[in-house]
Design an enzyme around this catalytic site. Sequence first.
Site, mmCIF file in Angstrom:
data_model
loop_
_atom_site.group_PDB
_atom_site.id
_atom_site.type_symbol
_atom_site.label_atom_id
_atom_site.label_comp_id
_atom_site.label_asym_id
_atom_site.label_seq_id
_atom_site.Cartn_x
_atom_site.Cartn_y
_atom_site.Cartn_z
ATOM 1 N N CYS A 227 26.309 37.123 44.586
ATOM 2 C CA CYS A 227 27.663 36.670 44.253
ATOM 3 C C CYS A 227 27.580 35.238 43.725
ATOM 4 O O CYS A 227 28.246 34.857 42.765
ATOM 5 C CB CYS A 227 28.563 36.685 45.486
ATOM 6 S SG CYS A 227 28.585 38.240 46.395
ATOM 7 N N CYS B 265 32.492 44.199 41.560
ATOM 8 C CA CYS B 265 31.420 43.219 41.391
ATOM 9 C C CYS B 265 30.071 43.839 41.735
ATOM 10 O O CYS B 265 29.105 43.685 41.002
ATOM 11 C CB CYS B 265 31.657 42.008 42.297
ATOM 12 S SG CYS B 265 32.637 40.727 41.515
ATOM 13 N N ARG C 245 38.016 44.669 44.257
ATOM 14 C CA ARG C 245 37.307 43.728 43.375
ATOM 15 C C ARG C 245 35.857 43.549 43.815
ATOM 16 O O ARG C 245 34.960 43.493 42.990
ATOM 17 C CB ARG C 245 38.027 42.375 43.361
ATOM 18 C CG ARG C 245 37.514 41.434 42.294
ATOM 19 C CD ARG C 245 37.843 41.937 40.901
ATOM 20 N NE ARG C 245 37.146 41.198 39.846
ATOM 21 C CZ ARG C 245 35.949 41.527 39.377
ATOM 22 N NH1 ARG C 245 35.297 42.559 39.873
ATOM 23 N NH2 ARG C 245 35.383 40.827 38.411
ATOM 24 N N HIS D 156 29.225 32.943 40.619
ATOM 25 C CA HIS D 156 30.436 32.207 40.992
ATOM 26 C C HIS D 156 30.185 30.860 41.676
ATOM 27 O O HIS D 156 31.121 30.151 41.984
ATOM 28 C CB HIS D 156 31.343 33.094 41.824
ATOM 29 C CG HIS D 156 31.755 34.336 41.078
ATOM 30 N ND1 HIS D 156 32.595 34.293 39.990
ATOM 31 C CD2 HIS D 156 31.400 35.637 41.228
ATOM 32 C CE1 HIS D 156 32.767 35.522 39.518
ATOM 33 N NE2 HIS D 156 32.042 36.357 40.243
#
Lengths: 279, 126, 124
Positions: A193, A240, A236, A197
């Site tokens: 992740c 991802c 979501r 991000h």
Amino acid sequence: MRQKLLPIITALAILSGLPMASAASPEQDLKKFQNYFKKKFPKVKWEEFANGVYAVDPIGRENWEAIEEFPPYEPFIDEGEEMWNKAFANGKHYKDCFPDGPAIAAKYPRWDKAKGMVVTLPLAINNCRKANGEKPLKYKKGKINSLLAYIAFQSRGQKTHVVIPKDDPRALEAYEKGKKFYFTKRGQLNFSCANCHVQNAGNKIRSDILSPALGHTTHWPTYRSKWGTVGTLHRRFTGCNKQVRAKPFKAQGEQYRDLEYFLTYMSNGLPLNGPGARK
Amino acid sequence: MMKRKSRVLVTAAGAAAILFGGLVIEPAVHNSAHAESAADAGKKIAFSRKKGNCIACHIIAGGTSPGTIGPPLVGMQARYPDKSKLRAQIWDATKANPITMMPPFGRHKILSEKEIDQVLAFIMTL
Amino acid sequence: MLKGKKMLALAFVSLIITGCATATTSTESKQMAAKSALSKGGSIDAAAVKQAIADAKAAQKKAASVEGEWRDVGKFIKKAEKALKKGDLDTAMKLAKKARVQSELGYKQAMEQRKSASMSLYIP
């Protein structure tokens, strides 16, 4: 026998000792995490991080502001309000489960000591339904989003304040699991992740700007143009994981609840501004 | 042993080439056409969303809406005089940096060895 | 003059390459022919395919047990089973192998990340 055991015991001591010594407290993590983004985006005002990618994408922001003039999530708020007010078959209401409702978004996710698990708002909603003899709602698509949209709208302006209680080590464990998840590379594409991000927030992947992790949790459920409807945070997460070519986990399963716990905690202090609208 | 054998082969091939002088040009042309098509195939892979998708992160001449995550793919011959180092980077970039965003195209079998060679051939033209 | 020499050298090389390529292709195609003959024959290969699918499933389970399963493994296994049913053993075998290899890679990745993944790598 003793000779054989000794190295094992030593190894165990090292193994269990090491993470203890190197593990930062959630408070330390929070500071590091938030400072990282403040430094990376020095021009972005603190509250602006709640607007996700539109805090760092001036062109996308114009479109977004135009969309927000006539919010696509509005009908869902209205439907959610009806759901909130409608009695269950047994004559009770959501209000009986959530006496402080409907503005309760900032209370979640929270550590439930009795259950020994992270309880998210969608999970609490279904617990309420089940306790009143109603069928649980689906966790990614559908009606739950309307109810969540109404609750989120009523909760606007509340501040994220996830608590990791010190009196239950299992809460810290859940937090640590969520944190580990966030920084673990996954799937054939081998992305964590954090690759997108944290490390590359603000960078373009093809023509899309990658949103900063800080602020990711403030605006759920979200109307995504790509979905053509409102969806949950766990929907979501699923998307991802699929994008990195990993098998997604179950919505509201332990992995995603712990992930939500960590990720929301990282946004502590940011205002809640759901429901959101995104590309 | 191997070396000696190949030397014999070269000599044999040389003799054959000299003998059939007329044939010399043809395979040479064929070979360069082959190299060109490898780069072309590599270009397709580099621009394809489902395959290499290099353009998602790197600026590449001839591609539209590139990403900004990786460095622009320019002057590759100068940056990688040793082609094998570039190939290794495509094959598994985590060797050089464990938290790199770049997918390990070879190690995780995202591309086949042949496709990696084709991408390499293309990138070396940049 | 120099040009000519270079050309000649190139020609030698290409001749050798072409020669080698032809050789490999012909042995490969022979092997493939042998394989498909076996596939059409039935029993031996079908059992091998079944075994390969079972291996893939075991590997998938192992990867999932450490949260390391990749997205398409389940799809490959389903497709392999379908191909097996239709008697397309080569396709079934290929898919089963792909599913197993991807599962093994996913397992390896998850185990390695268990040790190494940490916030401080990204935010020192």
